[in-house]
Design a protein around this motif. Structure first.
Motif, PDB file in Angstrom:
ATOM      1  N   LYS A 191     -34.959  -2.760 -58.220  1.00 34.16           N
ATOM      2  CA  LYS A 191     -34.533  -3.357 -56.951  1.00 34.16           C
ATOM      3  C   LYS A 191     -35.672  -4.164 -56.337  1.00 34.16           C
ATOM      4  O   LYS A 191     -35.481  -5.295 -55.875  1.00 34.16           O
ATOM      5  CB  LYS A 191     -34.087  -2.253 -55.986  1.00 34.16           C
ATOM      6  N   VAL A 192     -36.882  -3.594 -56.336  1.00 36.51           N
ATOM      7  CA  VAL A 192     -38.046  -4.310 -55.809  1.00 36.51           C
ATOM      8  C   VAL A 192     -38.387  -5.497 -56.712  1.00 36.51           C
ATOM      9  O   VAL A 192     -38.785  -6.562 -56.232  1.00 36.51           O
ATOM     10  CB  VAL A 192     -39.251  -3.363 -55.673  1.00 36.51           C
ATOM     11  N   ALA A 193     -38.223  -5.332 -58.013  1.00 36.20           N
ATOM     12  CA  ALA A 193     -38.556  -6.405 -58.967  1.00 36.20           C
ATOM     13  C   ALA A 193     -37.784  -7.684 -58.686  1.00 36.20           C
ATOM     14  O   ALA A 193     -38.277  -8.787 -58.980  1.00 36.20           O
ATOM     15  CB  ALA A 193     -38.280  -5.930 -60.396  1.00 36.20           C
ATOM     16  N   GLU A 194     -36.593  -7.567 -58.115  1.00 39.71           N
ATOM     17  CA  GLU A 194     -35.799  -8.757 -57.799  1.00 39.71           C
ATOM     18  C   GLU A 194     -36.523  -9.682 -56.821  1.00 39.71           C
ATOM     19  O   GLU A 194     -36.270 -10.889 -56.806  1.00 39.71           O
ATOM     20  CB  GLU A 194     -34.458  -8.334 -57.199  1.00 39.71           C
ATOM     21  N   GLU A 195     -37.447  -9.127 -56.020  1.00 38.66           N
ATOM     22  CA  GLU A 195     -38.185  -9.928 -55.041  1.00 38.66           C
ATOM     23  C   GLU A 195     -39.404 -10.608 -55.654  1.00 38.66           C
ATOM     24  O   GLU A 195     -40.092 -11.373 -54.970  1.00 38.66           O
ATOM     25  CB  GLU A 195     -38.610  -9.038 -53.869  1.00 38.66           C
ATOM     26  N   TYR A 196     -39.694 -10.327 -56.931  1.00 40.01           N
ATOM     27  CA  TYR A 196     -40.878 -10.888 -57.586  1.00 40.01           C
ATOM     28  C   TYR A 196     -40.457 -11.517 -58.919  1.00 40.01           C
ATOM     29  O   TYR A 196     -40.818 -11.042 -60.006  1.00 40.01           O
ATOM     30  CB  TYR A 196     -41.923  -9.794 -57.821  1.00 40.01           C
ATOM     31  N   PRO A 197     -39.692 -12.594 -58.870  1.00 40.01           N
ATOM     32  CA  PRO A 197     -39.150 -13.186 -60.101  1.00 40.01           C
ATOM     33  C   PRO A 197     -40.209 -13.729 -61.044  1.00 40.01           C
ATOM     34  O   PRO A 197     -39.941 -13.902 -62.239  1.00 40.01           O
ATOM     35  CB  PRO A 197     -38.233 -14.296 -59.579  1.00 40.01           C
ATOM     36  N   ASP A 198     -41.412 -14.003 -60.547  1.00 44.29           N
ATOM     37  CA  ASP A 198     -42.463 -14.564 -61.401  1.00 44.29           C
ATOM     38  C   ASP A 198     -43.190 -13.503 -62.220  1.00 44.29           C
ATOM     39  O   ASP A 198     -43.996 -13.839 -63.098  1.00 44.29           O
ATOM     40  CB  ASP A 198     -43.484 -15.333 -60.551  1.00 44.29           C
ATOM     41  N   LEU A 199     -42.944 -12.220 -61.933  1.00 44.82           N
ATOM     42  CA  LEU A 199     -43.569 -11.137 -62.683  1.00 44.82           C
ATOM     43  C   LEU A 199     -42.594 -10.601 -63.720  1.00 44.82           C
ATOM     44  O   LEU A 199     -41.430 -10.332 -63.402  1.00 44.82           O
ATOM     45  CB  LEU A 199     -43.985  -9.997 -61.745  1.00 44.82           C
ATOM     46  N   LYS A 200     -43.060 -10.436 -64.952  1.00 54.05           N
ATOM     47  CA  LYS A 200     -42.231  -9.804 -65.970  1.00 54.05           C
ATOM     48  C   LYS A 200     -42.194  -8.307 -65.705  1.00 54.05           C
ATOM     49  O   LYS A 200     -43.226  -7.633 -65.777  1.00 54.05           O
ATOM     50  CB  LYS A 200     -42.786 -10.076 -67.364  1.00 54.05           C
ATOM     51  N   ALA A 201     -41.021  -7.774 -65.385  1.00 55.24           N
ATOM     52  CA  ALA A 201     -40.864  -6.352 -65.076  1.00 55.24           C
ATOM     53  C   ALA A 201     -40.040  -5.693 -66.177  1.00 55.24           C
ATOM     54  O   ALA A 201     -38.968  -6.172 -66.528  1.00 55.24           O
ATOM     55  CB  ALA A 201     -40.191  -6.164 -63.714  1.00 55.24           C
ATOM     56  N   ASP A 202     -40.580  -4.597 -66.720  1.00 57.28           N
ATOM     57  CA  ASP A 202     -39.843  -3.856 -67.731  1.00 57.28           C
ATOM     58  C   ASP A 202     -40.153  -2.374 -67.580  1.00 57.28           C
ATOM     59  O   ASP A 202     -40.943  -1.970 -66.726  1.00 57.28           O
ATOM     60  CB  ASP A 202     -40.168  -4.360 -69.143  1.00 57.28           C
ATOM     61  N   ASP A 203     -39.505  -1.532 -68.396  1.00 60.46           N
ATOM     62  CA  ASP A 203     -39.729  -0.096 -68.299  1.00 60.46           C
ATOM     63  C   ASP A 203     -39.852   0.495 -69.687  1.00 60.46           C
ATOM     64  O   ASP A 203     -39.336  -0.036 -70.664  1.00 60.46           O
ATOM     65  CB  ASP A 203     -38.589   0.576 -67.528  1.00 60.46           C
ATOM     66  N   VAL A 204     -40.581   1.625 -69.755  1.00 63.33           N
ATOM     67  CA  VAL A 204     -40.819   2.337 -71.011  1.00 63.33           C
ATOM     68  C   VAL A 204     -40.727   3.830 -70.734  1.00 63.33           C
ATOM     69  O   VAL A 204     -41.279   4.309 -69.733  1.00 63.33           O
ATOM     70  CB  VAL A 204     -42.213   2.012 -71.599  1.00 63.33           C
ATOM     71  N   ILE A 205     -40.040   4.567 -71.605  1.00 65.44           N
ATOM     72  CA  ILE A 205     -40.014   6.023 -71.492  1.00 65.44           C
ATOM     73  C   ILE A 205     -41.437   6.537 -71.689  1.00 65.44           C
ATOM     74  O   ILE A 205     -42.171   6.066 -72.559  1.00 65.44           O
ATOM     75  CB  ILE A 205     -39.034   6.626 -72.514  1.00 65.44           C
ATOM     76  N   VAL A 206     -41.850   7.510 -70.885  1.00 71.12           N
ATOM     77  CA  VAL A 206     -43.262   7.841 -70.757  1.00 71.12           C
ATOM     78  C   VAL A 206     -43.884   8.332 -72.059  1.00 71.12           C
ATOM     79  O   VAL A 206     -45.064   8.038 -72.327  1.00 71.12           O
ATOM     80  CB  VAL A 206     -43.471   8.852 -69.611  1.00 71.12           C
TER      81      VAL A 206
END
Length: 483
Positions: A191-206
């Motif tokens: 949700k926060v990532a939507e406000e920072y379109p210039d940053l590549k946002a991804d997720d990884v299982i720990v």
């Protein structure tokens, strides 16, 4: 500008004196108010590990620079380090891990540069320390993940990544298993990532994140995690760059910030003047940049990097063919190298931008709360009971107490369903979760739940209960394994 300083326990006073000596030699424009915190304060009877005068000074000045501190073992007291972070809501723990020339690691020898920033949520998770024995065999720890708390730390991580010019920000999580708690943290991240379109946002299982960090650490930039996972991953990253002796730590809050070394007090070498002050010095450099003393920070960090490149080292690291130096000699070498630039990774000398000290006087505790969701309903209850009966025998008794409003849906043991379906190969302990839901899917009241609770407790010891809530038609509770 005046800041609060707590020297700490064990090697704390030695390394703090070394760092402040370097600051003074570099002309850092700070004054220090020394405050009483740590083990010896516990021993005087202060259960939170700090005197009232220390707490008042820190809350007035807004900045605490602290050495490592010990929490007495076996006295039923909480860690002073965790207490400080939580009391003053320093919600973001930032740790920067970089390759340091002169500190050999498997990655530096392989020519793989590391520059990873870990941002760890600092207040919630299992670090709430809310634990109970439900039966003589079963202990419970409550894990709190909140939407506002997650947003605080995740927004900080995105803002920091943006200012740093990061190429990537990654959320580490275990939402594949902890779908409600880690699921909420991951939901807020995107949700926060939507406000920072210039940053590549991804997720990884720990667990996958840990494997990737020790095989390709150069592929990560900024990583944000929940509290316990962030604690483990940040120490893992410290091992990639040489150990906790090279791991700075900044605890960032809206009103108070804490800068500290995260390594231990090393009582076995305390008083011998041989401790490595690098982690505390790097934390202090981060503090200087936070306060806007950019020029001083760059001069001191460049002097440290030059010193390390020169092969000067304390006994815990470095080329063993070169004699080690003690704490004082290491600090004096850095002082002598102020003004010199390292061959690798020299920091740009930027103009000072000192912040104006702001003394907050809060009249009441800030309340963190997001917009309330519509359509809240209670649709059932999980009742945790103590019993050493077999699941079918237990179910047959509970079915006599459901009344007209409830139906018994499932019984689980240690999170695995054992009734109405299950396996005889599932080992049991003497505590069951018994899930009751609304008979006709109509909303329930807390009074309805209380009446069921009274009926069940007439036959069993009830250890605890949790309401089954729904918001906007979505279940806000997890299923049992196998349900």
């Amino acid at each position: 500008m005046k800041i609060a300083v707590a020297k700490g326990d064990g090697i704390g006073p030695e390394i703090m004196d070394a760092v402040l000596g370097i600051f003074n030699a570099a002309g850092v424009p700070l004054e220090y108010e020394f405050v009483d915190m740590g083990k010896w304060v516990f021993d005087k009877g202060y259960s939170n590990g700090m005197t009232p005068e220390a707490q008042q000074a820190i809350e007035t000045l807004g900045i605490l620079f602290k050495g490592p501190m010990e929490t007495p073992k076996g006295k039923g007291v909480k860690s002073v380090n965790v207490t400080a972070r939580k009391t003053w809501n320093t919600y973001a723990n930032k740790r920067v891990f970089q390759t340091l020339h002169g500190v050999d690691t498997v990655f530096s020898k392989a020519g793989i540069p590391i520059d990873v920033t870990v941002v760890r949520e600092n207040i919630e998770d299992t670090y709430g320390g809310i634990e109970h024995m439900l039966t003589h065999d079963v202990a419970l720890s409550r894990r709190f993940i909140t939407r506002p708390g997650s947003e605080q730390v995740i927004r900080y991580a995105f803002e920091m990544a943006k200012k740093k010019g990061a190429r990537r920000i990654t959320c580490g999580h275990k939402a594949n298993i902890m779908k409600i708690t880690d699921g909420l943290f991951l939901e807020v991240f995107y949700k926060v990532a939507e406000e920072y379109p210039d940053l590549k946002a991804d997720d990884v299982i720990v667990d996958d994140l840990c494997m990737k960090l020790v095989t390709r650490p150069d592929s990560f930039d900024v990583v944000v995690l929940t509290n316990l996972q962030g604690d483990i991953v940040s120490d893992l990253c410290a091992g990639l760059v040489g150990g906790l002796g090279f791991a700075p730590s900044a605890n960032i809050g809206d009103h108070i910030c804490i800068f500290e070394a995260v390594h231990g007090t090393a009582p076995d070498i305390a008083g011998k003047n041989i401790a490595n002050p690098t982690a505390l010095l790097l934390s202090g450099i981060a503090m200087l940049r936070h306060l806007g003393f950019m020029e001083s920070a760059a001069h001191i960090e460049n002097a440290l990097l030059f010193t390390l490149e020169s092969g000067i080292h304390t006994g815990d690291f470095g080329d063993k063919s070169i004699p080690s130096v003690n704490t004082t000699e290491f600090a004096n070498a850095i002082i002598a190298n102020i003004g010199k630039l390292p061959a690798h990774g020299a920091k740009p000398v930027l103009p000072n931008m000192p912040m104006t000290p702001t003394h907050f006087k809060l009249e009441k505790n800030p309340m963190l709360e997001s917009a309330e969701m519509a359509g809240e309903q209670i649709v059932g209850v999980d009742i945790f009971i103590e019993s050493n009966e077999q699941p079918t025998d237990l179910a047959n008794k509970l079915l006599q107490h459901t009344g007209v409003l409830f139906k018994l849906v499932t019984i689980s043991n240690r999170g695995t369903q054992v009734w109405p379906k299950g396996s005889v190969f599932t080992n049991l302990v003497n505590q069951y979760r018994c899930r009751f839901e609304s008979e006709d899917d109509s909303p329930l009241t807390q009074i309805d739940v209380l009446e069921l609770y009274k009926r069940v407790m007439s036959e069993y010891k009830v250890c605890s209960l949790e309401l089954l809530n729904m918001w906007e038609g979505k279940k806000a509770y997890s299923l049992a394994q196998g349900q």
